[in-house]
Design a protein around this motif. Structure first.
Motif, PDB file in Angstrom:
ATOM      1  N   UNK A   1       0.824  -1.220   0.000  1.00  0.00           N
ATOM      2  CA  UNK A   1       0.000   0.000   0.000  1.00  0.00           C
ATOM      3  C   UNK A   1       0.859   1.272   0.000  1.00  0.00           C
ATOM      4  N   UNK A   2       0.358   2.293  -0.684  1.00  0.00           N
ATOM      5  CA  UNK A   2       0.950   3.629  -0.677  1.00  0.00           C
ATOM      6  C   UNK A   2       0.057   4.561   0.142  1.00  0.00           C
TER       7      UNK A   2
ATOM      8  N   UNK B   1      -3.599   1.730 -10.413  1.00  0.00           N
ATOM      9  CA  UNK B   1      -4.508   0.913  -9.600  1.00  0.00           C
ATOM     10  C   UNK B   1      -3.841   0.356  -8.348  1.00  0.00           C
ATOM     11  N   UNK B   2      -2.703   0.935  -7.974  1.00  0.00           N
ATOM     12  CA  UNK B   2      -2.051   0.505  -6.726  1.00  0.00           C
ATOM     13  C   UNK B   2      -2.940   0.808  -5.515  1.00  0.00           C
ATOM     14  N   UNK B   3      -2.813  -0.011  -4.487  1.00  0.00           N
ATOM     15  CA  UNK B   3      -3.583   0.204  -3.262  1.00  0.00           C
ATOM     16  C   UNK B   3      -3.122   1.496  -2.576  1.00  0.00           C
ATOM     17  N   UNK B   4      -4.089   2.272  -2.123  1.00  0.00           N
ATOM     18  CA  UNK B   4      -3.795   3.561  -1.489  1.00  0.00           C
ATOM     19  C   UNK B   4      -4.531   3.669  -0.161  1.00  0.00           C
ATOM     20  N   UNK B   5      -3.797   4.107   0.882  1.00  0.00           N
ATOM     21  CA  UNK B   5      -4.427   4.568   2.115  1.00  0.00           C
ATOM     22  C   UNK B   5      -4.430   6.092   2.066  1.00  0.00           C
TER      23      UNK B   5
ATOM     24  N   UNK C   1     -10.971  13.705  -6.344  1.00  0.00           N
ATOM     25  CA  UNK C   1     -10.021  13.109  -7.298  1.00  0.00           C
ATOM     26  C   UNK C   1      -9.424  11.821  -6.733  1.00  0.00           C
ATOM     27  N   UNK C   2      -8.918  11.889  -5.523  1.00  0.00           N
ATOM     28  CA  UNK C   2      -8.274  10.711  -4.929  1.00  0.00           C
ATOM     29  C   UNK C   2      -9.284   9.576  -4.767  1.00  0.00           C
ATOM     30  N   UNK C   3     -10.452   9.890  -4.224  1.00  0.00           N
ATOM     31  CA  UNK C   3     -11.416   8.831  -3.904  1.00  0.00           C
ATOM     32  C   UNK C   3     -12.058   8.227  -5.152  1.00  0.00           C
ATOM     33  N   UNK C   4     -12.143   8.984  -6.235  1.00  0.00           N
ATOM     34  CA  UNK C   4     -12.781   8.443  -7.445  1.00  0.00           C
ATOM     35  C   UNK C   4     -11.782   7.750  -8.357  1.00  0.00           C
ATOM     36  N   UNK C   5     -10.513   8.134  -8.283  1.00  0.00           N
ATOM     37  CA  UNK C   5      -9.549   7.610  -9.257  1.00  0.00           C
ATOM     38  C   UNK C   5      -8.560   6.610  -8.659  1.00  0.00           C
ATOM     39  N   UNK C   6      -8.282   6.713  -7.362  1.00  0.00           N
ATOM     40  CA  UNK C   6      -7.327   5.779  -6.764  1.00  0.00           C
ATOM     41  C   UNK C   6      -8.045   4.541  -6.228  1.00  0.00           C
ATOM     42  N   UNK C   7      -7.285   3.491  -6.043  1.00  0.00           N
ATOM     43  CA  UNK C   7      -7.792   2.280  -5.407  1.00  0.00           C
ATOM     44  C   UNK C   7      -7.648   2.450  -3.894  1.00  0.00           C
ATOM     45  N   UNK C   8      -8.587   3.209  -3.308  1.00  0.00           N
ATOM     46  CA  UNK C   8      -8.509   3.536  -1.877  1.00  0.00           C
ATOM     47  C   UNK C   8      -9.010   2.338  -1.065  1.00  0.00           C
TER      48      UNK C   8
ATOM     49  N   UNK D   1     -16.456  14.667   4.250  1.00  0.00           N
ATOM     50  CA  UNK D   1     -16.745  13.231   4.394  1.00  0.00           C
ATOM     51  C   UNK D   1     -17.805  12.800   3.379  1.00  0.00           C
ATOM     52  N   UNK D   2     -18.845  13.607   3.196  1.00  0.00           N
ATOM     53  CA  UNK D   2     -19.886  13.258   2.212  1.00  0.00           C
ATOM     54  C   UNK D   2     -19.295  13.125   0.820  1.00  0.00           C
ATOM     55  N   UNK D   3     -18.481  14.096   0.435  1.00  0.00           N
ATOM     56  CA  UNK D   3     -17.911  14.053  -0.919  1.00  0.00           C
ATOM     57  C   UNK D   3     -16.977  12.856  -1.080  1.00  0.00           C
ATOM     58  N   UNK D   4     -16.250  12.500  -0.027  1.00  0.00           N
ATOM     59  CA  UNK D   4     -15.383  11.315  -0.099  1.00  0.00           C
ATOM     60  C   UNK D   4     -16.212  10.047  -0.239  1.00  0.00           C
ATOM     61  N   UNK D   5     -17.257   9.917   0.573  1.00  0.00           N
ATOM     62  CA  UNK D   5     -18.099   8.713   0.505  1.00  0.00           C
ATOM     63  C   UNK D   5     -18.713   8.557  -0.879  1.00  0.00           C
ATOM     64  N   UNK D   6     -19.158   9.662  -1.451  1.00  0.00           N
ATOM     65  CA  UNK D   6     -19.798   9.598  -2.771  1.00  0.00           C
ATOM     66  C   UNK D   6     -18.789   9.291  -3.873  1.00  0.00           C
ATOM     67  N   UNK D   7     -17.569   9.772  -3.704  1.00  0.00           N
ATOM     68  CA  UNK D   7     -16.552   9.560  -4.735  1.00  0.00           C
ATOM     69  C   UNK D   7     -15.959   8.147  -4.666  1.00  0.00           C
TER      70      UNK D   7
END
Ligand SMILES: [Mn+2]
Length: 290
Positions: A126-127, A203-207, A242-249, A275-281
């Motif tokens: 993970x990154x 598509x690397x795993x991201x925290x 951007x992070x939540x929609x495009x990365x493999x979080x 938090x809402x925008x992150x959950x939706x993304x």
């Protein structure tokens, strides 16, 4: 099996079996160096969420279409960072072992280490993408290694070099900055360079860890270590989307909301909306198989 509590973040009452993302709170602030109060963050953020809408016009998405469970707050032993981190790690591990994504609400930033330990065991490659005003790379702070001022250094103990990407950093002592140049990638002052980093991670795993004090204190005064010169709400909203929609979080957190320092309550709303925008993304739609 985890079950929803009554006082959940708005719309986050999916059954455990169906949930893809599971919220949990860590109301812990034992190592806060300046002004304590983040223990009140998760409950204030939840309460304020009801002042927002489930629907986001930014993303044309609605939380009622998402499979998210809010599993409530942990009951943590103030005064023992070791035990608190064990509790946080155990909750995150339980969520991960069921194939779900943990989403931690702090609390001070040290809580990240508990969730990240669990994520690292499941995803050793993970990154970390880290938004913050502070580098948090000290080896110790006033003799304490388990401090919110050292949390990214403790994560680095696990990941080693080249896997931590920091944005918005504008504070830290000289030796901390020097150490960071050799071991992590720091984008100072703002969120410039994020899109290139997101593309490079693929598509690397991201925290993903979001210390809300990356925001300018004029936008977000409700925090324990305010650092002038931060980003706007709009810049942060775009960046987390951007992070939540495009990365493999595979895991994430939002931390350092300290409600007592903003009697207007606006900081609670800022945190709840991020938090809402992150959950939706994040890919949490009930109709997808992720
Ligand atoms: Mn910080």
């Amino acid at each position: 099996m985890l079950k929803p509590q009554i006082d959940v973040y708005m719309g986050c009452d999916a059954p455990w079996e169906e949930a893809k993302t599971v919220l949990f709170g860590a109301p812990f602030d034992s190592t806060t160096s300046n002004r304590p109060g983040t223990r009140f963050g998760p409950s204030a953020l939840r309460r304020e969420s009801y002042g927002l809408e489930l629907y986001s016009p930014y993303q044309d998405k609605d939380l009622s279409d998402c499979a998210v469970l809010d599993s409530g707050d942990l009951e943590l032993p103030m005064g023992s960072s070791v035990l608190a981190l064990e509790e946080i790690e155990a909750r995150a591990a339980e969520i991960l072992s069921a194939g779900k994504r943990p989403f931690l609400l702090g609390g001070e930033h040290l809580v990240t280490l508990g969730a990240f330990r669990a994520v690292f065991k499941q995803y050793p490659d993970v990154h970390i993408i880290h938004f913050d005003a502070h580098a948090d790379l000290r080896q110790e702070y006033l003799g304490v290694e388990l401090s919110h001022a050292c949390v990214l250094r403790r994560c680095w103990d696990l990941t080693g070099d080249g896997r931590i990407f920091q944005f918005g950093i504008r504070s830290g002592d000289r030796s901390e900055w020097q150490w960071g140049r050799d071991h992590v990638t720091t984008h100072p002052f703002d969120l410039e360079g994020l899109e290139e980093r997101v593309n490079a991670l693929g598509d690397k795993s991201v925290y993903f860890t979001v210390d809300l004090d990356v925001l300018d204190p004029s936008v977000f005064p409700g925090t324990g270590t305010p650092e002038p010169g931060g980003v706007s709400f709009e810049a942060l909203r775009r960046a987390v989307t951007l992070v939540c929609s495009r990365c493999n979080v595979v895991g994430c957190d939002v931390n350092e909301l300290s409600p007592p320092y903003d009697p207007s309550g606006v900081s609670n709303a800022v945190a709840a909306k991020i938090v809402r925008e992150m959950l939706l993304a994040l890919d949490t739609s009930k109709n997808t198989s992720h």
